[in-house]
Design a protein around this motif. Structure first.
Motif, PDB file in Angstrom:
ATOM      1  N   ARG B 311       0.834  -1.207   0.000  1.00  0.00           N
ATOM      2  CA  ARG B 311       0.000   0.000   0.000  1.00  0.00           C
ATOM      3  C   ARG B 311       0.868   1.257   0.000  1.00  0.00           C
ATOM      4  O   ARG B 311       0.525   2.262  -0.613  1.00  0.00           O
ATOM      5  N   GLN B 315       0.790   4.159  -2.763  1.00  0.00           N
ATOM      6  CA  GLN B 315       0.618   5.565  -2.384  1.00  0.00           C
ATOM      7  C   GLN B 315       1.739   6.422  -2.979  1.00  0.00           C
ATOM      8  O   GLN B 315       1.493   7.510  -3.494  1.00  0.00           O
ATOM      9  N   PRO B 321      -4.402   6.615  -1.631  1.00  0.00           N
ATOM     10  CA  PRO B 321      -4.359   5.376  -0.852  1.00  0.00           C
ATOM     11  C   PRO B 321      -4.902   4.185  -1.639  1.00  0.00           C
ATOM     12  O   PRO B 321      -5.876   4.328  -2.369  1.00  0.00           O
TER      13      PRO B 321
END
Lengths: 335, 414
Positions: B311, B315, B321
């Protein structure tokens, strides 16, 4: 036949009725009676006075907004004989203008009225001059396709620039207050009052100003208006612009109530059409009252049908009106 | 003429609503040339345009990141390090387009497909996959109906609608008991299509078995609803102590607004497969309105460091996100790639058999490795309970997946 029917629909605005229309009072009575029955049935169905009362309150408040949106639509229809399919998309554009202003400058959402109304007025004028004024005498399919195309263009343009992500416009210091047990959100009340106020303003504009007289004259008889020196083309553009500005006003008022998405217009478009028919095509006051009624119908349908599509009730009313009184509640029967 | 104009207008309206349909060109050859040379192709079908474009884009990127990771680690080793390539199709969120795009990707030589975000689209893609005997691993697809057909080539990573709804009922009972306020009556507010009413039905069934009363059951039309105050008033009048909500993003936000203004006497607001209550965006959009809302749903595993790393990378690359849908796409691509590796072949039939025997460690919440039941469902798919705490979505239950403890009380109550 189209012109006659339409002129007939506009007649109450064009010339005040000479004698009292007893049929009107009768109709109002019937509508009122049906509403009372509907509410009583809703009471029996839900078994809770509070639920029904809340529905009525919410219905009326939302209805005011429908009325304001439909007023613009009905004005354009009455004067220009154009079914403006892009009305909802233009509303969405105004919503994004409002959203953009709040986002960029942090201004109060209602302050964006000052920008949204003139912006939509100008857009409306541009759309009419650029796309529609040339189609004056052409077939209605042409105008339909143009406005339909425009709405697709606007929606997808918004999608491109702002993305599909739903957006919200927060109203600083929004509050709730109880109204005989029902809850009323401040933002909803403001939107309702704003709609009524702007509706009254539009009515005043049509009835008490030179411009309004000219608009009504053009609606009643274009060639005649031209003969007495009215610039019909200019009036058409102005009317389209004013109608579009109504969508702008509704957008700024409704911003804090809804989730802003590029396809938001669709949600209001169909409802607004039904309101226009219900109120009598071309009748501005009828549109406002029709809006209130449709708002109520929508909420009461949710009680009857356990929350199935509330549009179902709206369409039932729509079909009934088309059958029983195709000229709408406030239109006069075409002679 | 006015009436005729109006009818024309409404006709156009209907046309707009249904969209311009048209059946997909069918009958293209199932087996495609070129599977034996060049990169191994995995097809990704997502709605990258249309109203779900944001999620579709996320998921395509998630799938691409999985492919990049596999290539960076040396490609498919059992095939001499052949690279993997993601071939993509845009479903536009429409079932018929999904179908023709699936056909196109299969013809282009895809050994397997991942997708599609919308159950209706997945239903059509599943048919194409089954007919062409090419495996289809669904990343996001809630509908259970597809998995009742006895398809051999159709799999799913996410927990199905029923699994989530059943977990929601069990978590509710356990969490409310632990808080010392055992739940008695749940009102259910849901959108009226298969998704919402299916969730309500499965939840009701599970809750009744646990001795929890469910009612009233209130539905609404997600496409046209502009206010839910009257519905929430109905909840208030019913005396329920918990309100369960199954809806999409926009309408769930409307529900939150209505709940905040009506203030029904609730212990908890309980999302069931809810499309809003576990979105970071909901936290900012709803602000205080959504504080302490619960949500039972599939989720990227917040307790897994690998997920966190992925993640973070997302990002950094995309400035946004990474959502659960994208992580599920990542998992789905892993499933296919590992099956190709194990089968040491690009023959879709062999890949299918390898998928059926797969053991893949997921980056989304699961009770174990991804493993498929005979109907194609992921045996270890698991729903997790989340709650909005301090302006963030946190995993709170079950304890082994929890980042924080559940706080069972709605804020506006004394």
């Amino acid at each position: 036949m189209s012109e006659t029917a339409q002129r007939a629909a506009l007649a109450p605005e064009v010339s005040p009725p000479q004698k009292k229309d007893r049929g009107f009072l009768g109709r109002a009575g019937v509508v009122g009676g049906v509403l009372v029955v509907a509410i009583v049935v809703a009471l029996l169905q839900s078994g809770s006075g509070l639920v029904v009362w809340q529905s009525v309150v919410t219905g009326l408040l939302t209805g005011g907004l429908y009325g304001l949106i439909a007023m613009g639509l009905t004005l354009i229809f009455g004067v220009l004989d154009i079914v403006n399919f892009a009305h909802g998309a233009l509303l969405a554009v105004a919503m994004f203008i409002s959203f953009g202003m709040v986002q960029a400058t942090g201004m109060h959402p209602y302050l964006t009225l000052v920008i949204a109304i003139p912006a939509l007025f100008l857009i409306g004028a541009a759309v009419h001059r650029g796309l529609l004024s040339g189609t004056g005498g052409s077939s209605l399919e042409n105008q339909l396709l143009i406005t339909l195309g425009l709405s697709l263009l606007l929606e997808n343009g918004l999608l491109m620039f702002f993305g599909a992500e739903p957006k919200t416009i927060a109203l600083p210091g929004d509050f709730q207050f109880p109204l005989l047990g029902a809850v009323v959100a401040g933002s909803r009340l403001y939107a309702f009052l704003g709609a009524i106020l702007l509706g009254a303003l539009l009515y005043w504009l049509l009835r008490r100003t030179r411009l309004g007289t000219a608009i009504r004259a053009v609606a009643a008889h274009g060639p005649g208006a031209e003969l007495v020196g009215i610039n019909v083309r200019r009036i058409h553009t102005l009317t389209f612009a004013i109608g579009t500005a109504c969508a702008g006003a509704a957008a700024a008022l409704a911003g804090p109530l809804v989730t802003v998405t590029p396809t938001l217009g669709e949600q209001f478009n169909i409802t607004a059409f039904v309101v226009v028919v219900l109120g009598g095509m071309g009748n501005v006051v009828g549109a406002l009252v029709g809006g209130l009624l449709i708002g109520l119908v929508e909420q009461l349908t949710t009680i009857y049908l356990g929350g199935q599509s509330s549009l179902l009730g709206v369409f039932v009313v729509f079909i009934l009106v088309l059958f029983l009184r195709p000229q709408g509640l406030f239109g006069r029967k075409a002679a | 003429m006015s009436a005729r104009k109006l009818i024309a207008a409404l006709g156009a309206c209907a046309l707009l609503a249904t969209g311009c349909g048209g059946s997909a060109p069918m009958g293209a050859a199932g087996a495609a040339a070129g599977r034996d040379e060049g990169p191994v192709k995995i097809g990704a079908l997502h709605p990258v345009s249309g109203s779900n474009a944001v999620d579709g884009q996320q998921m395509r990127r998630g799938a691409q990141m999985a492919v990049d990771a596999i290539n960076a680690a040396g490609g498919i080793k059992s095939l001499g390090g052949r690279k993997v390539e993601l071939v993509t199709g845009d479903t536009q969120g429409k079932a018929d387009i999904g179908q023709s795009e699936a056909q196109r990707l299969i013809s282009a030589g895809a050994v397997g497909l991942v997708g599609t975000y919308q159950s209706a689209v997945s239903t059509n893609v599943a048919v194409v996959a089954e007919r062409n005997r090419v495996p289809f691993v669904a990343d996001v697809t809630a509908s259970d109906a597809i998995y009742a057909h006895g398809y051999k080539y159709v799999f799913r990573v996410q927990p199905g609608s029923k699994v989530i709804a059943t977990a929601a009922a069990h978590y509710l009972q356990q969490v409310s008991q632990q808080a010392g306020k055992p739940v008695k009556k749940v009102a259910f507010l849901h959108e009226q299509s298969d998704f919402g009413s299916g969730a309500a039905e499965a939840f009701t069934q599970a809750a009744r078995q646990l001795g929890i009363e469910v009612g009233p059951n209130i539905s609404y039309d997600a496409a046209s609803v502009s206010d839910l105050t009257a519905q929430v008033t109905q909840v208030k009048a019913s005396g329920a102590d918990v309100l369960a909500v199954a809806g999409y993003y926009r309408d769930s936000l409307l529900a939150a607004k209505a709940i905040a203004s009506v203030k029904p006497d609730l212990n908890a607001v309980w999302g069931v497969s809810n499309g809003a209550f576990d979105q970071p965006k909901f936290v900012t959009d709803a602000g205080d309105l959504g504080a302490l809302y619960f949500s039972t749903n599939y989720h990227y595993d917040a307790t897994n460091p690998q997920t966190a790393a992925l993640r973070e990378q997302y990002q950094r690359t995309y400035g946004d996100p990474m959502r659960t849908g994208a992580v599920l796409s990542y998992d789905a691509v892993q499933v296919i790639a590992q099956a190709v590796e194990k089968a040491a072949s690009t023959d879709p039939k062999l890949v299918r058999d390898a998928i059926a025997a797969a053991q893949v460690a997921p980056l989304t919440v699961g009770a174990g490795p991804i493993q498929f039941a005979p109907n194609g469902d992921n045996r270890n798919a698991m729903a997790v309970l989340m709650q909005i705490q301090d302006g963030q979505v946190k995993q709170v239950y079950p304890p082994e997946k929890a980042e924080s403890r559940p706080e069972y009380q709605v804020t506006w109550r004394p």
